[in-house]
Design a protein around this motif. Structure first.
Motif, short mmCIF file in Angstrom:
data_model
loop_
_atom_site.label_atom_id
_atom_site.label_comp_id
_atom_site.label_asym_id
_atom_site.label_seq_id
_atom_site.Cartn_x
_atom_site.Cartn_y
_atom_site.Cartn_z
N THR A 38 0.84 -1.05 0.04
CA THR A 38 0.13 0.04 -0.02
C THR A 38 0.86 1.34 0.16
O THR A 38 1.65 1.42 0.82
N HIS A 39 0.58 2.21 -0.65
CA HIS A 39 1.09 3.65 -1.09
C HIS A 39 2.51 3.31 -1.47
O HIS A 39 3.04 4.21 -2.37
N GLY A 107 -3.13 -9.29 2.73
CA GLY A 107 -2.74 -9.10 1.39
C GLY A 107 -2.00 -7.84 1.20
O GLY A 107 -0.94 -7.61 0.81
N LYS A 108 -2.59 -6.76 1.63
CA LYS A 108 -2.11 -5.46 1.72
C LYS A 108 -2.04 -4.68 3.08
O LYS A 108 -3.07 -4.84 3.64
N SER A 109 -1.42 -3.81 3.40
CA SER A 109 -1.25 -3.18 4.50
C SER A 109 -1.81 -1.83 4.67
O SER A 109 -2.11 -1.18 3.85
N ASP A 110 -2.65 -1.60 5.76
CA ASP A 110 -2.92 -0.22 6.28
C ASP A 110 -2.32 0.22 7.28
O ASP A 110 -1.58 -0.52 8.15
N TRP A 111 -2.57 1.59 7.78
CA TRP A 111 -1.59 2.23 8.84
C TRP A 111 -2.36 3.31 9.58
O TRP A 111 -3.22 4.05 8.71
N SER A 112 -2.65 3.23 10.73
CA SER A 112 -3.04 4.28 11.51
C SER A 112 -2.32 4.56 12.66
O SER A 112 -1.58 3.85 13.29
N VAL A 113 -2.46 5.76 13.16
CA VAL A 113 -1.70 6.49 14.52
C VAL A 113 -2.61 7.15 14.97
O VAL A 113 -3.37 7.71 14.72
N SER A 114 -2.01 7.31 16.45
CA SER A 114 -3.06 8.08 17.42
C SER A 114 -2.08 8.26 18.58
O SER A 114 -1.01 7.76 18.63
N GLN A 115 -2.62 9.26 19.44
CA GLN A 115 -1.63 9.78 20.66
C GLN A 115 -2.60 9.87 21.89
O GLN A 115 -2.93 11.00 22.32
N PRO A 116 -3.25 8.87 22.21
CA PRO A 116 -4.11 8.80 23.39
C PRO A 116 -3.40 9.28 24.64
O PRO A 116 -3.76 9.87 25.83
N PHE A 117 -2.13 9.08 24.79
CA PHE A 117 -1.32 9.64 25.78
C PHE A 117 -0.10 9.85 25.44
O PHE A 117 0.19 9.36 24.41
N ASP A 118 1.13 10.52 25.99
CA ASP A 118 2.29 10.87 25.42
C ASP A 118 3.46 10.21 26.10
O ASP A 118 4.56 10.38 25.76
N GLN A 119 3.09 9.11 27.13
CA GLN A 119 4.49 8.51 27.71
C GLN A 119 4.78 7.22 26.76
O GLN A 119 4.39 6.07 27.10
#
Length: 195
Positions: A38-39, A107-119
């Motif tokens: 992917t991408h 088959g193909k990858s997806d990607w997600s990111v988040s920051q529910p906390f910063d430690q």
């Protein structure tokens, strides 16, 4: 479920590592990664992964400590059926910051990111596989578990479950995994953030 990481099997064993029953320390090799198409248009299956076989629905959890400083530095948990069906989740360094990251691949990858906390140099992550769904939660203290991702995941006779670390742009990331455990799948409500 009794788990002994000293008896687990490596996919792409790093040159430097040491395991105990419930943890492992490692230093990443050069240009290691897991990704499919992917991408970016490439496929990589060179990341470090230390896994144990699991047959049934489960919850796996681990504490992760590391100094994530370079683009795409990453460490966390992996659930793997084969080279084209897997999940990796944990911390990943991108855009100058540490994020919680999840890549679901069928088959193909997806990607997600988040920051529910910063430690994110010392945190806990857990993955639950139950009924064809994968539930990813992270915690700064091992007590409160915000949801990071809920996604479908293929059913299989057997999964490999364990820890992973990659440095696509460099080598030399030192990571410590501790408090690794696998149990029966948790059954708490999706919005119950307790341990």
């Amino acid at each position: 479920m009794d788990v002994n990481l000293k008896q687990a099997k490596w996919l792409n064993e790093p040159a430097v590592w040491k395991a105990i029953e419930t943890g492992v320390t490692l230093t990443t090799d050069m240009n290691t990664d897991f990704w499919r198409e992917t991408h970016y248009g490439f496929t990589r299956d060179s990341g470090h992964f230390l896994g144990v076989p699991v047959d049934d629905d489960f919850t796996v959890r681990v504490r992760i400590q590391g100094e994530f400083r370079s683009l795409y530095d990453q460490a966390g948990l992996m659930v793997r059926i084969d080279e084209s069906r897997w999940v990796k989740t944990g911390v990943e360094f991108t855009d100058g910051e540490r994020f919680l990251s999840a890549v679901v691949t069928d088959g193909k990858s997806d990607w997600s990111v988040s920051q529910p906390f910063d430690q994110l140099e010392d945190f806990h992550i857990r993955v639950t596989l139950k009924g064809g769904a994968i539930r990813i939660q992270a915690s700064s203290d091992g007590k409160r578990w915000p949801l990071l991702r809920l996604a479908p995941f293929p059913r299989a006779q057997r999964y490999l479950v364990g820890v992973t670390a990659c440095t696509p742009e460099r080598s030399g990331l030192n990571v410590q995994f501790s408090d690794f455990s696998i149990s029966g799948a948790i059954t708490t409500d999706l919005h119950d953030l307790s341990g």
